[in-house]
Design a protein around this motif. Structure first.
Motif, PDB file in Angstrom:
ATOM      1  N   MET A   1      27.216 -48.385  44.608  1.00 50.06           N
ATOM      2  CA  MET A   1      26.968 -49.306  43.520  1.00 50.06           C
ATOM      3  C   MET A   1      28.017 -50.413  43.576  1.00 50.06           C
ATOM      4  O   MET A   1      29.205 -50.143  43.615  1.00 50.06           O
ATOM      5  CB  MET A   1      27.066 -48.578  42.181  1.00 50.06           C
ATOM      6  CG  MET A   1      26.817 -49.494  40.999  1.00 50.06           C
ATOM      7  SD  MET A   1      27.023 -48.698  39.405  1.00 50.06           S
ATOM      8  CE  MET A   1      28.726 -49.106  39.102  1.00 50.06           C
ATOM      9  N   ILE A   2      27.547 -51.666  43.572  1.00 50.91           N
ATOM     10  CA  ILE A   2      28.436 -52.822  43.625  1.00 50.91           C
ATOM     11  C   ILE A   2      28.105 -53.739  42.450  1.00 50.91           C
ATOM     12  O   ILE A   2      26.942 -54.066  42.215  1.00 50.91           O
ATOM     13  CB  ILE A   2      28.269 -53.593  44.953  1.00 50.91           C
ATOM     14  CG1 ILE A   2      28.624 -52.700  46.138  1.00 50.91           C
ATOM     15  CG2 ILE A   2      29.105 -54.861  44.948  1.00 50.91           C
ATOM     16  CD1 ILE A   2      28.232 -53.273  47.480  1.00 50.91           C
ATOM     17  N   ILE A   3      29.141 -54.152  41.724  1.00 48.28           N
ATOM     18  CA  ILE A   3      28.983 -55.143  40.662  1.00 48.28           C
ATOM     19  C   ILE A   3      29.517 -56.463  41.187  1.00 48.28           C
ATOM     20  O   ILE A   3      30.647 -56.531  41.678  1.00 48.28           O
ATOM     21  CB  ILE A   3      29.730 -54.730  39.382  1.00 48.28           C
ATOM     22  CG1 ILE A   3      29.093 -53.470  38.796  1.00 48.28           C
ATOM     23  CG2 ILE A   3      29.730 -55.869  38.365  1.00 48.28           C
ATOM     24  CD1 ILE A   3      29.798 -52.920  37.568  1.00 48.28           C
ATOM     25  N   SER A   4      28.673 -57.497  41.097  1.00 52.55           N
ATOM     26  CA  SER A   4      29.083 -58.821  41.579  1.00 52.55           C
ATOM     27  C   SER A   4      28.313 -59.898  40.824  1.00 52.55           C
ATOM     28  O   SER A   4      27.349 -59.609  40.117  1.00 52.55           O
ATOM     29  CB  SER A   4      28.821 -58.948  43.086  1.00 52.55           C
ATOM     30  OG  SER A   4      27.442 -58.799  43.366  1.00 52.55           O
ATOM     31  N   ASN A   5      28.756 -61.121  41.007  1.00 52.42           N
ATOM     32  CA  ASN A   5      28.030 -62.238  40.405  1.00 52.42           C
ATOM     33  C   ASN A   5      26.678 -62.402  41.074  1.00 52.42           C
ATOM     34  O   ASN A   5      26.548 -62.245  42.288  1.00 52.42           O
ATOM     35  CB  ASN A   5      28.803 -63.546  40.571  1.00 52.42           C
ATOM     36  CG  ASN A   5      29.953 -63.671  39.607  1.00 52.42           C
ATOM     37  OD1 ASN A   5      31.095 -63.603  40.015  1.00 52.42           O
ATOM     38  ND2 ASN A   5      29.669 -63.839  38.336  1.00 52.42           N
ATOM     39  N   SER A   6      25.691 -62.744  40.278  1.00 52.85           N
ATOM     40  CA  SER A   6      24.392 -63.117  40.829  1.00 52.85           C
ATOM     41  C   SER A   6      24.548 -64.475  41.504  1.00 52.85           C
ATOM     42  O   SER A   6      25.429 -65.270  41.147  1.00 52.85           O
ATOM     43  CB  SER A   6      23.350 -63.221  39.713  1.00 52.85           C
ATOM     44  OG  SER A   6      23.182 -61.978  39.082  1.00 52.85           O
ATOM     45  N   THR A   7      23.676 -64.738  42.456  1.00 55.03           N
ATOM     46  CA  THR A   7      23.667 -66.033  43.142  1.00 55.03           C
ATOM     47  C   THR A   7      22.313 -66.693  42.916  1.00 55.03           C
ATOM     48  O   THR A   7      21.367 -66.055  42.444  1.00 55.03           O
ATOM     49  CB  THR A   7      23.908 -65.879  44.660  1.00 55.03           C
ATOM     50  OG1 THR A   7      22.751 -65.247  45.237  1.00 55.03           O
ATOM     51  CG2 THR A   7      25.159 -65.063  44.946  1.00 55.03           C
ATOM     52  N   ILE A   8      22.238 -67.944  43.292  1.00 52.46           N
ATOM     53  CA  ILE A   8      20.972 -68.667  43.141  1.00 52.46           C
ATOM     54  C   ILE A   8      19.859 -67.981  43.943  1.00 52.46           C
ATOM     55  O   ILE A   8      18.686 -68.053  43.576  1.00 52.46           O
ATOM     56  CB  ILE A   8      21.135 -70.167  43.518  1.00 52.46           C
ATOM     57  CG1 ILE A   8      20.012 -71.005  42.887  1.00 52.46           C
ATOM     58  CG2 ILE A   8      21.232 -70.351  45.004  1.00 52.46           C
ATOM     59  CD1 ILE A   8      20.070 -71.106  41.391  1.00 52.46           C
ATOM     60  N   ASN A   9      20.217 -67.265  45.002  1.00 50.94           N
ATOM     61  CA  ASN A   9      19.217 -66.530  45.791  1.00 50.94           C
ATOM     62  C   ASN A   9      18.609 -65.366  45.016  1.00 50.94           C
ATOM     63  O   ASN A   9      17.572 -64.840  45.405  1.00 50.94           O
ATOM     64  CB  ASN A   9      19.834 -66.019  47.088  1.00 50.94           C
ATOM     65  CG  ASN A   9      20.228 -67.141  48.020  1.00 50.94           C
ATOM     66  OD1 ASN A   9      19.620 -68.212  48.004  1.00 50.94           O
ATOM     67  ND2 ASN A   9      21.263 -66.919  48.810  1.00 50.94           N
ATOM     68  N   ASP A  10      19.270 -64.957  43.910  1.00 44.97           N
ATOM     69  CA  ASP A  10      18.775 -63.846  43.086  1.00 44.97           C
ATOM     70  C   ASP A  10      17.825 -64.302  41.985  1.00 44.97           C
ATOM     71  O   ASP A  10      17.267 -63.470  41.278  1.00 44.97           O
ATOM     72  CB  ASP A  10      19.952 -63.118  42.417  1.00 44.97           C
ATOM     73  CG  ASP A  10      20.891 -62.467  43.406  1.00 44.97           C
ATOM     74  OD1 ASP A  10      20.397 -61.820  44.350  1.00 44.97           O
ATOM     75  OD2 ASP A  10      22.122 -62.607  43.220  1.00 44.97           O
ATOM     76  N   ILE A  11      17.638 -65.602  41.815  1.00 44.08           N
ATOM     77  CA  ILE A  11      16.959 -66.090  40.610  1.00 44.08           C
ATOM     78  C   ILE A  11      15.520 -65.590  40.484  1.00 44.08           C
ATOM     79  O   ILE A  11      15.092 -65.222  39.382  1.00 44.08           O
ATOM     80  CB  ILE A  11      17.055 -67.630  40.490  1.00 44.08           C
ATOM     81  CG1 ILE A  11      16.824 -68.034  39.024  1.00 44.08           C
ATOM     82  CG2 ILE A  11      16.126 -68.335  41.449  1.00 44.08           C
ATOM     83  CD1 ILE A  11      17.375 -69.383  38.654  1.00 44.08           C
ATOM     84  N   ASP A  12      14.787 -65.498  41.566  1.00 41.43           N
ATOM     85  CA  ASP A  12      13.415 -64.974  41.466  1.00 41.43           C
ATOM     86  C   ASP A  12      13.425 -63.504  41.044  1.00 41.43           C
ATOM     87  O   ASP A  12      12.589 -63.084  40.237  1.00 41.43           O
ATOM     88  CB  ASP A  12      12.664 -65.149  42.784  1.00 41.43           C
ATOM     89  CG  ASP A  12      12.324 -66.607  43.070  1.00 41.43           C
ATOM     90  OD1 ASP A  12      12.295 -67.421  42.114  1.00 41.43           O
ATOM     91  OD2 ASP A  12      12.110 -66.952  44.254  1.00 41.43           O
ATOM     92  N   ILE A  54      24.155 -55.436  39.387  1.00 40.56           N
ATOM     93  CA  ILE A  54      24.530 -54.206  40.081  1.00 40.56           C
ATOM     94  C   ILE A  54      23.574 -54.091  41.256  1.00 40.56           C
ATOM     95  O   ILE A  54      22.351 -54.195  41.077  1.00 40.56           O
ATOM     96  CB  ILE A  54      24.398 -52.970  39.175  1.00 40.56           C
ATOM     97  CG1 ILE A  54      25.431 -53.026  38.040  1.00 40.56           C
ATOM     98  CG2 ILE A  54      24.540 -51.680  39.985  1.00 40.56           C
ATOM     99  CD1 ILE A  54      25.280 -51.923  37.013  1.00 40.56           C
ATOM    100  N   THR A  55      24.131 -53.902  42.434  1.00 37.81           N
ATOM    101  CA  THR A  55      23.283 -53.664  43.599  1.00 37.81           C
ATOM    102  C   THR A  55      23.551 -52.260  44.130  1.00 37.81           C
ATOM    103  O   THR A  55      24.681 -51.772  44.101  1.00 37.81           O
ATOM    104  CB  THR A  55      23.513 -54.706  44.722  1.00 37.81           C
ATOM    105  OG1 THR A  55      24.904 -54.776  45.019  1.00 37.81           O
ATOM    106  CG2 THR A  55      23.023 -56.074  44.311  1.00 37.81           C
ATOM    107  N   ILE A  56      22.486 -51.656  44.583  1.00 40.77           N
ATOM    108  CA  ILE A  56      22.548 -50.348  45.223  1.00 40.77           C
ATOM    109  C   ILE A  56      21.735 -50.466  46.502  1.00 40.77           C
ATOM    110  O   ILE A  56      20.561 -50.861  46.460  1.00 40.77           O
ATOM    111  CB  ILE A  56      21.986 -49.243  44.314  1.00 40.77           C
ATOM    112  CG1 ILE A  56      22.834 -49.147  43.026  1.00 40.77           C
ATOM    113  CG2 ILE A  56      21.917 -47.907  45.043  1.00 40.77           C
ATOM    114  CD1 ILE A  56      22.291 -48.189  41.986  1.00 40.77           C
TER     115      ILE A  56
END
Length: 171
Positions: A1-12, A54-56
């Motif tokens: 599990m990783i917590i990080s900032n979202s990026t513009i690539n995550d918007i969809d 959060i990414t897994i």
């Protein structure tokens, strides 16, 4: 599990998760439903490093946003030093992982590192299950309040009273 900032690539993916959350709210009945959020709002949050994920295994499992001021919702209390959490949405493939508890632990550390005294969030309407979930995640339930001014807020804030929650990091 990783917590990080979202990026513009995550918007969809962010908008996909908001849609899933809204559909889930609609199915619950008697629960206030999120409106469609403005793309510009999310783009601003991303560019200001206030949209998180959060990414897994390289998949977005959960998203949320933060802000450091929330005057229309918190009114006089907004003068306090706080981090405000908004729009937690979970990927249905990862439900049951209690991401709220993980977000709370992360945001408490984040708030301390930025000199904030409170971690706060709100929800609209009398969603008893969600109120209990937030209380079980460490928040004090401050009660339900009618907002004085909802102009410019997402539409669901004018449809029901707002429930306010906080964690006082000095306690």
């Amino acid at each position: 599990m990783i917590i990080s900032n979202s990026t513009i690539n995550d918007i969809d993916e962010i908008f996909r998760l908001y849609k899933i959350a809204s559909d889930y709210q609609k199915a619950q009945k008697k629960v206030t439903v999120w409106p469609d959020f403005e793309r510009g709002l999310i783009e601003s949050e991303i560019s200001e490093n206030r949209q998180w994920k959060i990414t897994i295994n390289d998949e977005v499992a959960c998203i949320w946003a933060i802000t450091f001021s929330d005057e229309q919702i918190w009114e006089k209390r907004n003068e306090d030093s706080a981090v405000y959490i908004h729009r937690i949405a979970t990927n249905p493939d990862f439900r049951g992982n209690n991401f709220v508890a993980k977000i709370v632990e992360w945001v408490k550390e984040y708030a301390r590192s930025t000199g904030k005294q409170y971690v706060r969030l709100d929800t609209t309407g009398n969603n008893v299950r969600l109120i209990e979930h937030y209380k079980n995640s460490g928040f004090d339930f401050l009660g339900m309040f009618e907002l004085e001014d909802t102009a410019g807020l997402p539409g669901h804030y004018s449809q029901a009273p707002v429930c306010l929650f906080e964690i006082n990091l000095k306690d």
